[in-house]
Design a protein around this motif. Structure first.
Motif, mmCIF file in Angstrom:
data_model
loop_
_atom_site.group_PDB
_atom_site.id
_atom_site.type_symbol
_atom_site.label_atom_id
_atom_site.label_comp_id
_atom_site.label_asym_id
_atom_site.label_seq_id
_atom_site.Cartn_x
_atom_site.Cartn_y
_atom_site.Cartn_z
ATOM 1 N N UNK A 1 0.839 -1.204 0.000
ATOM 2 C CA UNK A 1 0.000 0.000 0.000
ATOM 3 C C UNK A 1 0.872 1.252 0.000
ATOM 4 N N UNK A 2 1.986 1.227 0.705
ATOM 5 C CA UNK A 2 2.895 2.365 0.712
ATOM 6 C C UNK A 2 3.476 2.620 -0.678
ATOM 7 N N UNK B 1 -3.066 10.079 -2.336
ATOM 8 C CA UNK B 1 -4.235 10.131 -1.470
ATOM 9 C C UNK B 1 -4.234 8.966 -0.474
ATOM 10 N N UNK B 2 -3.437 7.922 -0.766
ATOM 11 C CA UNK B 2 -3.348 6.762 0.123
ATOM 12 C C UNK B 2 -2.286 6.933 1.207
ATOM 13 N N UNK B 3 -1.523 8.024 1.142
ATOM 14 C CA UNK B 3 -0.482 8.249 2.142
ATOM 15 C C UNK B 3 -1.096 8.489 3.512
ATOM 16 N N UNK B 4 -0.435 7.941 4.543
ATOM 17 C CA UNK B 4 -0.911 8.082 5.912
ATOM 18 C C UNK B 4 0.262 8.301 6.846
ATOM 19 N N UNK B 5 0.035 9.046 7.946
ATOM 20 C CA UNK B 5 1.098 9.187 8.955
ATOM 21 C C UNK B 5 1.391 7.857 9.639
ATOM 22 N N UNK B 6 0.352 6.991 9.708
ATOM 23 C CA UNK B 6 0.497 5.706 10.405
ATOM 24 C C UNK B 6 -0.265 4.622 9.669
ATOM 25 N N UNK C 1 -6.867 -0.612 2.809
ATOM 26 C CA UNK C 1 -7.501 0.408 1.970
ATOM 27 C C UNK C 1 -8.581 1.138 2.758
ATOM 28 N N UNK C 2 -9.334 0.390 3.580
ATOM 29 C CA UNK C 2 -10.314 1.029 4.464
ATOM 30 C C UNK C 2 -9.600 1.949 5.452
ATOM 31 N N UNK C 3 -8.476 1.473 5.974
ATOM 32 C CA UNK C 3 -7.704 2.266 6.930
ATOM 33 C C UNK C 3 -7.221 3.565 6.290
ATOM 34 N N UNK D 1 -8.214 -1.333 -4.880
ATOM 35 C CA UNK D 1 -6.966 -0.826 -4.299
ATOM 36 C C UNK D 1 -6.084 -1.997 -3.852
ATOM 37 N N UNK D 2 -6.694 -3.016 -3.254
ATOM 38 C CA UNK D 2 -5.938 -4.195 -2.813
ATOM 39 C C UNK D 2 -5.291 -4.896 -4.003
ATOM 40 N N UNK D 3 -6.027 -5.003 -5.096
ATOM 41 C CA UNK D 3 -5.489 -5.621 -6.312
ATOM 42 C C UNK D 3 -4.296 -4.821 -6.840
ATOM 43 N N UNK D 4 -4.446 -3.510 -6.919
ATOM 44 C CA UNK D 4 -3.355 -2.656 -7.394
ATOM 45 C C UNK D 4 -2.143 -2.746 -6.465
ATOM 46 N N UNK D 5 -2.409 -2.808 -5.155
ATOM 47 C CA UNK D 5 -1.320 -2.870 -4.172
ATOM 48 C C UNK D 5 -0.553 -4.175 -4.304
#
Length: 382
Positions: free
Chosen positions: A199-200, A208-213, A262-264, A276-280
Protein backbone atom coordinates in the motif's frame (compact mmCIF):
# COMPACT_ATOMS: atom_id res chain seq x y z
CA UNK A 1 -47.22 9.90 58.88
CA UNK A 2 -46.80 6.71 56.86
CA UNK A 3 -48.54 8.26 53.84
CA UNK A 4 -46.29 11.30 54.12
CA UNK A 5 -43.19 9.09 54.16
CA UNK A 6 -44.42 7.27 51.05
CA UNK A 7 -44.97 10.57 49.25
CA UNK A 8 -41.51 11.73 50.26
CA UNK A 9 -40.03 8.47 49.03
CA UNK A 10 -41.87 8.82 45.74
CA UNK A 11 -40.52 12.37 45.36
CA UNK A 12 -36.98 11.16 45.98
CA UNK A 13 -37.44 8.31 43.51
CA UNK A 14 -38.87 10.68 40.90
CA UNK A 15 -36.06 13.14 41.48
CA UNK A 16 -33.50 10.34 41.14
CA UNK A 17 -35.06 9.14 37.89
CA UNK A 18 -35.09 12.69 36.52
CA UNK A 19 -31.45 13.21 37.45
CA UNK A 20 -30.54 9.83 35.90
CA UNK A 21 -32.32 10.78 32.68
CA UNK A 22 -30.69 14.21 32.52
CA UNK A 23 -27.24 12.67 32.80
CA UNK A 24 -28.01 10.36 29.87
CA UNK A 25 -29.62 13.12 27.83
CA UNK A 26 -26.27 14.90 27.79
CA UNK A 27 -24.93 12.14 25.50
CA UNK A 28 -27.89 11.90 23.12
CA UNK A 29 -27.03 15.18 21.29
CA UNK A 30 -23.82 13.49 20.17
CA UNK A 31 -25.92 11.10 18.10
CA UNK A 32 -27.88 14.01 16.68
CA UNK A 33 -24.65 15.82 15.74
CA UNK A 34 -23.33 12.70 14.02
CA UNK A 35 -26.60 12.21 12.11
CA UNK A 36 -26.73 15.86 10.98
CA UNK A 37 -23.10 15.75 9.87
CA UNK A 38 -23.72 12.53 7.94
CA UNK A 39 -26.68 14.10 6.13
CA UNK A 40 -24.55 17.11 5.22
CA UNK A 41 -21.70 14.87 4.02
CA UNK A 42 -24.10 12.91 1.81
CA UNK A 43 -25.03 16.04 -0.12
CA UNK A 44 -21.58 17.65 -0.08
CA UNK A 45 -18.87 15.19 -1.15
CA UNK A 46 -16.43 18.03 -1.88
CA UNK A 47 -16.70 19.23 1.73
CA UNK A 48 -16.37 15.65 2.99
CA UNK A 49 -13.26 15.10 0.88
CA UNK A 50 -11.45 18.32 1.71
CA UNK A 51 -12.48 19.00 5.30
CA UNK A 52 -12.81 15.48 6.64
CA UNK A 53 -11.12 12.80 4.50
CA UNK A 54 -8.00 14.74 3.52
CA UNK A 55 -7.66 16.99 6.58
CA UNK A 56 -9.35 15.69 9.74
CA UNK A 57 -9.29 11.93 9.12
CA UNK A 58 -5.48 11.48 8.93
CA UNK A 59 -5.14 13.25 12.29
CA UNK A 60 -8.05 11.45 13.95
CA UNK A 61 -7.06 8.00 12.63
CA UNK A 62 -3.43 8.41 13.68
CA UNK A 63 -4.41 9.60 17.15
CA UNK A 64 -6.95 6.83 17.66
CA UNK A 65 -4.83 4.10 16.10
CA UNK A 66 -1.44 4.87 17.67
CA UNK A 67 -1.73 2.90 20.92
CA UNK A 68 -3.57 -0.10 19.38
CA UNK A 69 -0.90 -0.24 16.66
CA UNK A 70 1.74 -0.94 19.34
CA UNK A 71 -0.01 -4.16 20.40
CA UNK A 72 0.79 -7.42 18.60
CA UNK A 73 -2.78 -8.64 19.17
CA UNK A 74 -6.11 -7.27 18.01
CA UNK A 75 -7.33 -4.71 20.53
CA UNK A 76 -10.60 -4.54 18.59
CA UNK A 77 -11.26 -8.23 19.16
CA UNK A 78 -11.00 -7.85 22.94
CA UNK A 79 -13.04 -4.65 22.78
CA UNK A 80 -15.78 -6.53 20.92
CA UNK A 81 -15.78 -9.32 23.53
CA UNK A 82 -15.96 -6.76 26.35
CA UNK A 83 -18.83 -4.86 24.70
CA UNK A 84 -20.76 -8.09 24.10
CA UNK A 85 -20.39 -9.15 27.73
CA UNK A 86 -21.28 -5.64 28.89
CA UNK A 87 -24.40 -5.62 26.71
CA UNK A 88 -25.54 -9.00 28.01
CA UNK A 89 -24.86 -7.93 31.60
CA UNK A 90 -26.73 -4.65 31.03
CA UNK A 91 -29.82 -6.44 29.70
CA UNK A 92 -29.78 -9.06 32.47
CA UNK A 93 -29.34 -6.37 35.14
CA UNK A 94 -32.41 -4.39 34.07
CA UNK A 95 -34.59 -7.44 33.46
CA UNK A 96 -33.74 -8.74 36.93
CA UNK A 97 -34.44 -5.34 38.45
CA UNK A 98 -37.83 -5.18 36.77
CA UNK A 99 -38.71 -8.64 38.11
CA UNK A 100 -37.59 -7.88 41.68
CA UNK A 101 -39.02 -4.33 41.94
CA UNK A 102 -42.42 -4.70 40.31
CA UNK A 103 -43.64 -1.40 41.66
CA UNK A 104 -40.88 0.45 39.75
CA UNK A 105 -41.00 -1.42 36.47
CA UNK A 106 -41.84 1.69 34.47
CA UNK A 107 -39.02 3.71 35.96
CA UNK A 108 -36.56 0.83 35.57
CA UNK A 109 -37.48 0.27 31.93
CA UNK A 110 -37.22 4.03 31.36
CA UNK A 111 -33.73 4.09 32.82
CA UNK A 112 -32.63 1.05 30.84
CA UNK A 113 -33.84 2.47 27.53
CA UNK A 114 -32.42 5.94 28.27
CA UNK A 115 -29.04 4.45 29.12
CA UNK A 116 -29.05 2.30 25.97
CA UNK A 117 -29.94 5.28 23.75
CA UNK A 118 -27.17 7.34 25.35
CA UNK A 119 -24.58 4.60 24.77
CA UNK A 120 -25.70 4.06 21.17
CA UNK A 121 -25.45 7.82 20.57
CA UNK A 122 -21.84 7.79 21.77
CA UNK A 123 -20.98 4.75 19.62
CA UNK A 124 -22.63 6.30 16.56
CA UNK A 125 -20.77 9.57 17.14
CA UNK A 126 -17.44 7.76 17.43
CA UNK A 127 -18.12 5.67 14.31
CA UNK A 128 -19.09 8.72 12.28
CA UNK A 129 -15.97 10.72 13.08
CA UNK A 130 -13.45 7.85 13.07
CA UNK A 131 -14.30 6.75 9.54
CA UNK A 132 -18.02 6.70 8.83
CA UNK A 133 -17.95 9.97 6.91
CA UNK A 134 -15.51 8.44 4.42
CA UNK A 135 -18.45 6.61 2.84
CA UNK A 136 -19.49 9.96 1.37
CA UNK A 137 -16.14 11.18 0.02
CA UNK A 138 -15.04 11.21 -3.61
CA UNK A 139 -14.62 7.79 -5.14
CA UNK A 140 -11.13 6.44 -5.80
CA UNK A 141 -11.69 6.87 -9.55
CA UNK A 142 -11.53 10.62 -8.91
CA UNK A 143 -7.80 10.08 -8.35
CA UNK A 144 -7.14 7.36 -10.94
CA UNK A 145 -8.89 9.22 -13.73
CA UNK A 146 -10.61 6.00 -14.82
CA UNK A 147 -14.17 6.20 -16.12
CA UNK A 148 -16.60 3.41 -15.29
CA UNK A 149 -18.64 2.73 -18.40
CA UNK A 150 -20.93 0.10 -19.85
CA UNK A 151 -18.84 -2.80 -21.12
CA UNK A 152 -19.25 -5.46 -23.73
CA UNK A 153 -19.00 -9.21 -23.21
CA UNK A 154 -15.86 -9.19 -25.35
CA UNK A 155 -14.20 -6.68 -23.03
CA UNK A 156 -15.09 -8.80 -20.02
CA UNK A 157 -13.77 -11.95 -21.70
CA UNK A 158 -10.55 -10.11 -22.59
CA UNK A 159 -10.13 -9.10 -18.94
CA UNK A 160 -10.61 -12.70 -17.77
CA UNK A 161 -8.09 -14.01 -20.31
CA UNK A 162 -5.55 -11.38 -19.23
CA UNK A 163 -6.00 -12.19 -15.55
CA UNK A 164 -5.83 -15.94 -16.28
CA UNK A 165 -2.53 -15.45 -18.08
CA UNK A 166 -1.21 -13.48 -15.11
CA UNK A 167 -2.37 -16.22 -12.73
CA UNK A 168 -0.67 -18.95 -14.72
CA UNK A 169 2.58 -17.01 -14.94
CA UNK A 170 2.64 -16.02 -11.27
CA UNK A 171 1.63 -19.48 -10.02
CA UNK A 172 4.45 -20.87 -12.10
CA UNK A 173 6.90 -18.78 -10.07
CA UNK A 174 5.87 -20.77 -7.02
CA UNK A 175 6.91 -24.39 -6.63
CA UNK A 176 4.41 -26.89 -8.05
CA UNK A 177 4.02 -28.58 -4.70
CA UNK A 178 4.16 -25.33 -2.70
CA UNK A 179 1.61 -25.29 0.11
CA UNK A 180 -0.28 -22.07 -0.56
CA UNK A 181 -3.04 -22.95 1.92
CA UNK A 182 -1.45 -23.60 5.30
CA UNK A 183 -0.24 -20.77 7.51
CA UNK A 184 3.19 -21.56 8.95
CA UNK A 185 4.79 -19.74 11.93
CA UNK A 186 5.97 -16.31 10.85
CA UNK A 187 3.86 -16.27 7.67
CA UNK A 188 1.23 -13.90 9.05
CA UNK A 189 3.77 -11.33 10.23
CA UNK A 190 5.67 -11.55 6.95
CA UNK A 191 2.62 -10.92 4.76
CA UNK A 192 1.21 -8.31 7.13
CA UNK A 193 4.35 -6.23 6.66
CA UNK A 194 4.41 -6.92 2.92
CA UNK A 195 0.80 -5.73 2.62
CA UNK A 196 1.70 -2.46 4.34
CA UNK A 197 4.70 -2.13 2.02
CA UNK A 198 2.42 -2.78 -0.98
CA UNK A 199 0.00 0.00 0.00
CA UNK A 200 2.89 2.36 0.71
CA UNK A 201 4.33 1.69 -2.74
CA UNK A 202 0.92 2.29 -4.31
CA UNK A 203 0.71 5.57 -2.37
CA UNK A 204 3.70 6.80 -4.38
CA UNK A 205 1.46 6.60 -7.43
CA UNK A 206 -1.67 7.76 -5.62
CA UNK A 207 -0.66 10.12 -2.77
CA UNK A 208 -4.24 10.13 -1.47
CA UNK A 209 -3.35 6.76 0.12
CA UNK A 210 -0.48 8.25 2.14
CA UNK A 211 -0.91 8.08 5.91
CA UNK A 212 1.10 9.19 8.95
CA UNK A 213 0.50 5.71 10.40
CA UNK A 214 -0.21 2.35 8.76
CA UNK A 215 -1.35 -0.01 11.49
CA UNK A 216 -0.13 -3.50 10.59
CA UNK A 217 -2.92 -6.09 10.10
CA UNK A 218 -3.70 -8.19 13.18
CA UNK A 219 -4.59 -11.91 13.46
CA UNK A 220 -7.92 -12.71 15.12
CA UNK A 221 -8.05 -15.42 17.78
CA UNK A 222 -11.73 -16.10 17.10
CA UNK A 223 -11.06 -16.74 13.42
CA UNK A 224 -13.18 -19.89 13.43
CA UNK A 225 -16.18 -17.74 14.32
CA UNK A 226 -15.29 -15.35 11.49
CA UNK A 227 -15.18 -18.31 9.09
CA UNK A 228 -18.61 -19.44 10.27
CA UNK A 229 -19.87 -15.92 9.55
CA UNK A 230 -18.17 -15.81 6.16
CA UNK A 231 -15.87 -12.93 7.11
CA UNK A 232 -12.31 -12.82 5.76
CA UNK A 233 -11.36 -9.56 7.43
CA UNK A 234 -12.85 -6.50 9.08
CA UNK A 235 -11.64 -2.97 9.64
CA UNK A 236 -12.62 -1.49 13.00
CA UNK A 237 -12.43 2.34 12.99
CA UNK A 238 -12.64 2.54 16.80
CA UNK A 239 -9.09 1.15 16.99
CA UNK A 240 -7.99 1.66 13.35
CA UNK A 241 -7.08 -2.02 13.10
CA UNK A 242 -7.31 -4.39 10.15
CA UNK A 243 -8.49 -7.68 11.69
CA UNK A 244 -7.74 -10.78 9.64
CA UNK A 245 -9.27 -14.27 9.70
CA UNK A 246 -6.26 -16.63 9.88
CA UNK A 247 -8.42 -19.63 8.93
CA UNK A 248 -8.46 -18.39 5.36
CA UNK A 249 -6.17 -20.02 2.76
CA UNK A 250 -2.70 -18.50 2.97
CA UNK A 251 -2.68 -17.22 -0.61
CA UNK A 252 -5.81 -15.13 0.00
CA UNK A 253 -4.40 -13.29 3.02
CA UNK A 254 -2.27 -10.62 1.28
CA UNK A 255 -5.30 -9.45 -0.71
CA UNK A 256 -7.51 -9.41 2.40
CA UNK A 257 -4.88 -7.50 4.37
CA UNK A 258 -4.50 -4.93 1.59
CA UNK A 259 -8.29 -4.62 1.34
CA UNK A 260 -8.61 -3.77 5.03
CA UNK A 261 -5.65 -1.38 4.77
CA UNK A 262 -7.50 0.41 1.97
CA UNK A 263 -10.31 1.03 4.46
CA UNK A 264 -7.70 2.27 6.93
CA UNK A 265 -6.55 4.71 4.25
CA UNK A 266 -10.05 6.15 4.16
CA UNK A 267 -11.70 4.33 1.24
CA UNK A 268 -14.68 2.52 2.72
CA UNK A 269 -16.53 1.36 -0.41
CA UNK A 270 -16.02 -2.37 -0.83
CA UNK A 271 -15.50 -2.32 -4.60
CA UNK A 272 -12.83 0.35 -4.25
CA UNK A 273 -11.09 -1.41 -1.36
CA UNK A 274 -10.97 -4.54 -3.54
CA UNK A 275 -9.55 -2.60 -6.46
CA UNK A 276 -6.97 -0.83 -4.30
CA UNK A 277 -5.94 -4.20 -2.81
CA UNK A 278 -5.49 -5.62 -6.31
CA UNK A 279 -3.36 -2.66 -7.39
CA UNK A 280 -1.32 -2.87 -4.17
CA UNK A 281 -0.61 -6.60 -4.53
CA UNK A 282 0.79 -5.96 -8.01
CA UNK A 283 3.44 -3.64 -6.50
CA UNK A 284 5.29 -6.42 -4.66
CA UNK A 285 7.90 -8.79 -6.10
CA UNK A 286 6.75 -11.65 -3.86
CA UNK A 287 4.85 -14.05 -6.19
CA UNK A 288 2.38 -15.16 -3.51
CA UNK A 289 1.31 -11.56 -2.90
CA UNK A 290 0.85 -10.92 -6.63
CA UNK A 291 -0.95 -14.26 -6.97
CA UNK A 292 -3.30 -13.26 -4.16
CA UNK A 293 -4.32 -10.05 -5.94
CA UNK A 294 -4.67 -11.70 -9.35
CA UNK A 295 -6.67 -14.61 -7.92
CA UNK A 296 -9.21 -12.35 -6.23
CA UNK A 297 -9.59 -10.20 -9.36
CA UNK A 298 -9.97 -13.29 -11.57
CA UNK A 299 -12.58 -15.06 -9.43
CA UNK A 300 -14.81 -11.98 -9.43
CA UNK A 301 -14.31 -11.35 -13.15
CA UNK A 302 -14.91 -14.95 -14.23
CA UNK A 303 -18.09 -15.04 -12.12
CA UNK A 304 -19.33 -11.94 -13.97
CA UNK A 305 -18.47 -13.53 -17.33
CA UNK A 306 -20.20 -16.80 -16.40
CA UNK A 307 -23.46 -14.89 -15.87
CA UNK A 308 -23.49 -13.45 -19.41
CA UNK A 309 -21.52 -16.06 -21.38
CA UNK A 310 -21.09 -19.42 -19.59
CA UNK A 311 -19.40 -21.00 -22.59
CA UNK A 312 -16.71 -18.31 -22.77
CA UNK A 313 -16.16 -18.57 -19.00
CA UNK A 314 -15.68 -22.35 -19.27
CA UNK A 315 -13.17 -21.85 -22.06
CA UNK A 316 -11.15 -19.37 -19.98
CA UNK A 317 -11.19 -21.70 -16.96
CA UNK A 318 -9.96 -24.56 -19.13
CA UNK A 319 -6.90 -22.47 -19.99
CA UNK A 320 -5.82 -22.23 -16.35
CA UNK A 321 -2.80 -24.26 -15.30
CA UNK A 322 -3.38 -27.45 -13.32
CA UNK A 323 -1.88 -25.76 -10.22
CA UNK A 324 -4.31 -22.84 -10.41
CA UNK A 325 -7.24 -25.16 -10.99
CA UNK A 326 -6.17 -27.23 -7.99
CA UNK A 327 -6.02 -24.10 -5.84
CA UNK A 328 -9.51 -23.11 -6.96
CA UNK A 329 -10.91 -26.56 -6.16
CA UNK A 330 -9.31 -26.63 -2.72
CA UNK A 331 -10.54 -23.12 -2.04
CA UNK A 332 -14.10 -24.07 -3.01
CA UNK A 333 -14.01 -27.06 -0.65
CA UNK A 334 -12.70 -24.85 2.14
CA UNK A 335 -15.50 -22.30 1.84
CA UNK A 336 -18.17 -24.97 1.34
CA UNK A 337 -17.44 -26.17 4.88
CA UNK A 338 -18.77 -22.90 6.26
CA UNK A 339 -21.98 -22.53 4.27
CA UNK A 340 -24.95 -22.36 6.61
CA UNK A 341 -27.34 -20.27 8.65
CA UNK A 342 -24.65 -18.24 10.45
CA UNK A 343 -23.04 -17.21 7.15
CA UNK A 344 -26.46 -16.27 5.73
CA UNK A 345 -27.30 -14.13 8.75
CA UNK A 346 -23.87 -12.48 8.63
CA UNK A 347 -24.34 -11.69 4.93
CA UNK A 348 -27.77 -10.15 5.61
CA UNK A 349 -26.38 -8.01 8.42
CA UNK A 350 -23.46 -6.87 6.26
CA UNK A 351 -25.82 -6.12 3.38
CA UNK A 352 -27.97 -3.93 5.65
CA UNK A 353 -24.90 -2.17 7.06
CA UNK A 354 -23.51 -1.37 3.61
CA UNK A 355 -26.84 -0.09 2.30
CA UNK A 356 -27.15 2.13 5.37
CA UNK A 357 -23.75 3.60 4.52
CA UNK A 358 -24.28 4.85 1.00
CA UNK A 359 -23.63 1.55 -0.82
CA UNK A 360 -26.90 0.87 -2.58
CA UNK A 361 -25.74 -2.51 -3.94
CA UNK A 362 -25.05 -3.83 -0.44
CA UNK A 363 -22.91 -6.99 -0.56
CA UNK A 364 -23.33 -6.90 -4.33
CA UNK A 365 -20.90 -3.98 -4.27
CA UNK A 366 -18.01 -6.38 -3.72
CA UNK A 367 -18.50 -7.56 -7.31
CA UNK A 368 -18.40 -4.03 -8.69
CA UNK A 369 -14.63 -4.34 -8.52
CA UNK A 370 -14.96 -5.80 -12.03
CA UNK A 371 -16.18 -2.43 -13.34
CA UNK A 372 -13.01 -0.81 -12.01
CA UNK A 373 -10.81 -3.56 -13.49
CA UNK A 374 -12.46 -2.98 -16.88
CA UNK A 375 -11.98 0.78 -16.51
CA UNK A 376 -8.26 0.18 -15.86
CA UNK A 377 -8.04 -2.17 -18.85
CA UNK A 378 -9.74 0.42 -21.06
CA UNK A 379 -7.45 3.22 -19.87
CA UNK A 380 -4.31 1.09 -20.31
CA UNK A 381 -5.28 0.13 -23.87
CA UNK A 382 -5.58 3.78 -24.97
Amino acid sequence: MEASAEKEGAKISCHGARRFLLKRLLFIPLGAIAFATTLYAQGNPAWTEQVYSLSAYPIVSTTVGFLPSLASFSVAEWLAVFLLLFFLGYVVYYIRKMVVNRSERGTTAYRGVAGAVAMLSVVYFCFTFTGGLNYYRYTFTHYTGYEVEEHSVDELEQLCVSLADGLNETRGQLEDDADVFSLEPGDFERYAHLSVEAVQLLAEQYPVLERPLYSTPKPVILSELMSQAGIAGIFVPFTMESNINVNEPLFTLPFTMSHELAHQCGFMREDEANFIAYLACKQIDDPLVRYSGLYSAFTRSISALAKVDPEAASKVRAGLSSEVQRDMEQSSRHYARYDGVIADISTSVNDTYLKANNQADGVGGYGRMVDLLLAEQRATAR
